[in-house]
Design an enzyme around this catalytic site. Structure first.
Site, short mmCIF file in Angstrom:
data_model
loop_
_atom_site.label_atom_id
_atom_site.label_comp_id
_atom_site.label_asym_id
_atom_site.label_seq_id
_atom_site.Cartn_x
_atom_site.Cartn_y
_atom_site.Cartn_z
CB ALA A 20 22.63 36.69 44.41
N GLY A 21 22.95 33.92 46.59
CA GLY A 21 22.59 32.50 46.71
C GLY A 21 21.66 32.24 47.89
N GLY A 24 23.17 33.44 51.24
CA GLY A 24 23.41 34.87 51.11
C GLY A 24 22.14 35.71 51.17
CD GLU A 93 31.25 26.42 40.00
OE1 GLU A 93 30.30 25.62 40.15
OE2 GLU A 93 31.38 27.13 38.98
CE1 TYR A 195 31.81 23.31 48.27
CE2 TYR A 195 31.42 21.40 49.68
CZ TYR A 195 31.28 22.76 49.43
OH TYR A 195 30.62 23.56 50.33
N1 LIG Z 1 24.23 24.91 51.57
C1 LIG Z 1 24.98 24.09 52.29
O1 LIG Z 1 24.53 23.01 52.72
C2 LIG Z 1 26.39 24.47 52.66
C3 LIG Z 1 27.09 23.64 53.55
C4 LIG Z 1 28.40 23.95 53.86
C5 LIG Z 1 28.98 25.08 53.33
N2 LIG Z 1 28.30 25.87 52.48
C6 LIG Z 1 28.99 27.05 51.91
O2 LIG Z 1 28.16 28.18 52.00
C7 LIG Z 1 28.39 29.05 50.88
C8 LIG Z 1 27.06 29.42 50.22
O3 LIG Z 1 26.38 28.25 49.85
P1 LIG Z 1 24.87 28.26 49.34
O4 LIG Z 1 24.25 27.02 49.82
O5 LIG Z 1 24.23 29.58 49.61
O6 LIG Z 1 25.13 28.07 47.79
P2 LIG Z 1 24.46 28.80 46.53
O7 LIG Z 1 24.93 28.05 45.33
O8 LIG Z 1 23.00 28.99 46.72
O9 LIG Z 1 25.16 30.23 46.57
C9 LIG Z 1 26.45 30.45 46.08
C10 LIG Z 1 26.42 31.75 45.30
O10 LIG Z 1 27.73 31.99 44.79
C11 LIG Z 1 27.58 32.50 43.48
N3 LIG Z 1 28.80 32.22 42.73
C12 LIG Z 1 29.23 31.03 42.25
N4 LIG Z 1 30.37 31.20 41.57
C13 LIG Z 1 30.67 32.54 41.63
C14 LIG Z 1 31.72 33.33 41.11
N5 LIG Z 1 32.72 32.80 40.37
N6 LIG Z 1 31.73 34.67 41.38
C15 LIG Z 1 30.70 35.22 42.10
N7 LIG Z 1 29.68 34.52 42.61
C16 LIG Z 1 29.67 33.19 42.37
C17 LIG Z 1 26.37 31.79 42.91
O11 LIG Z 1 25.79 32.51 41.84
C18 LIG Z 1 25.45 31.72 44.12
O12 LIG Z 1 24.57 32.82 44.17
C19 LIG Z 1 29.35 28.30 49.96
O13 LIG Z 1 30.65 28.82 50.18
C20 LIG Z 1 29.28 26.87 50.43
O14 LIG Z 1 30.51 26.21 50.22
C21 LIG Z 1 27.01 25.59 52.12
#
Ligand SMILES: NC(=O)c1ccc[n+]([C@@H]2O[C@H](COP(=O)([O-])OP(=O)(O)OC[C@H]3O[C@@H](n4cnc5c(N)ncnc54)[C@H](O)[C@@H]3O)[C@@H](O)[C@H]2O)c1
Length: 368
Positions: A20-21, A24, A93, A195
């Protein structure tokens, strides 16, 4: 666990944790458009989801199961209902600087949450045919640097050096060289914040499990992802979302250090394209590739571009800094090209225009 099934005819069954992020929701839309059956588990973390409910950006066809990935019993109930062919483990996180002061939280969700998911698969006697782990460029830390033809691997920059304005990581004789683009096949990981350490731990945990269970694992190390849909409420992630928000609300963008921090900003649709390609072409065993735009930029140049596009005030270089931040992050995308046929399509100016438009619209509905 309550799961309300969608009525669409489906093909591949995909489970997205953290679906839902930001990434996602964008991935869900592409999967649903391609006819996949998508289940999302997400705790709807209050730091990311200000309103707390089902995000409007999540397609109606997706089954959303609100739960925390660290809870064993809910995993067991869920696996009684769904047996996905592909698992994309996004739940995390993601506060880079925040993780140094809230390390328990980051370790709990990112490390223990991953372990809980894998143990739940084992209890259910279930091995998903393919796991996709979105990892991060953060695992490289400062990465590899070069001076006079010699490469060096700096550790975390020291607080005292940053406070004295010594920004570039130096080699043994205290001289600074230039940063080289990271490449998973060659650059050793060297996390400089908690992290990053948890993302590397996720990689090792999933790799060990996948090897012994005989399942395919795709590790995709994303650079800085930006674009429409990134949380405007979360102050701990998404520097471009923050810059854009400041610019469209008429505030000057504050740029840290001397403005010459380097990042590779990759548009979310390109990242989704990389994940789709990884799903469509599972590896025989494990693959680990870097996903970026391939075009690194200084933060000052990006701030100037945003201020220009959004008609905001000129950026201000403040000399402030955050412990745990790296000076330079960029990657080679040659392996993603060769392995996945990946080719980023979004130019930074177009991405920023889309983000600025969306930020303005979002703030009209939820000012503040
Ligand atoms: N956005 C970036 O720049 C980036 C860069 C490198 C890696 N990533 C990785 O991509 C993935 C998604 O990132 P994003 O940018 O969409 O972040 P985001 O914070 O928008 O999405 C993460 C989602 O995980 C959910 N979440 C957090 N803790 C949880 C838990 N304990 N149980 C269930 N759900 C939980 C949150 O509610 C959120 O919807 C992450 O694993 C992040 O490490 C992101």
């Amino acid at each position: 666990v309550s799961l309300i099934r969608s009525s669409t005819p489906q093909t591949t069954r995909v489970l997205l944790t953290g679906g839902a992020g930001f990434i996602g929701c964008a991935l869900s839309r592409r999967l649903v458009a391609g006819g996949a059956s998508v289940t999302v588990v997400d705790s709807l973390h209050p730091q990311v989801h200000a309103g707390g409910g089902r995000p409007a950006a999540l397609p109606a066809e997706v089954d959303l199961v609100p739960f925390d990935v660290t809870t064993a019993s809910t995993w067991d109930a869920l696996l009684g209902l769904v047996r996905p062919e592909v698992v994309v483990h996004l739940a995390a996180e993601t506060g880079t600087g925040q993780s140094l002061r809230e390390s328990t939280r980051h370790c709990h969700v990112n490390v223990l949450g991953t372990a809980q998911m894998l143990d739940a698969f084992s209890r259910a006697d279930f091995v998903p045919p393919h796991i996709v782990l979105p990892s991060s460029r953060a695992v490289y830390g400062e990465g590899e640097w070069e001076l006079d033809g010699t490469r060096y691997l700096p550790g975390a920059r020291r607080h005292a050096d940053l406070a004295a304005g010594r920004w570039d990581p130096v080699c043994a004789d205290q001289r600074a060289g230039r940063a080289l683009p990271s490449r998973a096949a060659h650059t050793p990981p060297n996390p400089t914040n908690v992290y990053a350490a948890t993302k590397l731990a996720q990689e090792h945990i999933c790799a060990a499990w996948a090897a012994s269970m005989g399942t395919a694992l795709s590790i995709l190390r994303f650079q800085n992802v930006y674009g429409v849909g990134q949380s405007l409420a979360n102050p701990y992630t998404g520097v471009l979302a923050l810059f854009t928000r400041l610019a469209v609300t008429g505030k000057p963008i504050e740029v840290y250090e001397d403005g010459r921090i380097v990042r590779d900003f990759v548009y979310v649709d390109d990242v989704v394209d990389a994940v789709m390609r990884a799903i469509e072409r599972p590896p025989r065993e494990v693959r680990c590739v870097d996903i970026g735009s391939g075009s690194p930029r200084t933060l000052l140049s990006v701030a100037e571009l945003i201020a220009d596009i959004a008609g905001g005030k000129p950026p201000v270089v403040t000399g402030a800094f955050r412990d745990g931040d790296v000076r330079s992050a960029s990657c080679s995308i040659d392996d993603a090209r060769a392995e996945l046929g990946y080719e980023p399509a979004w130019d930074l100016a177009d991405g920023v225009k889309a983000l600025a438009r969306w930020t303005l619209e979002s703030l009209e509905y939820a000012p503040g």
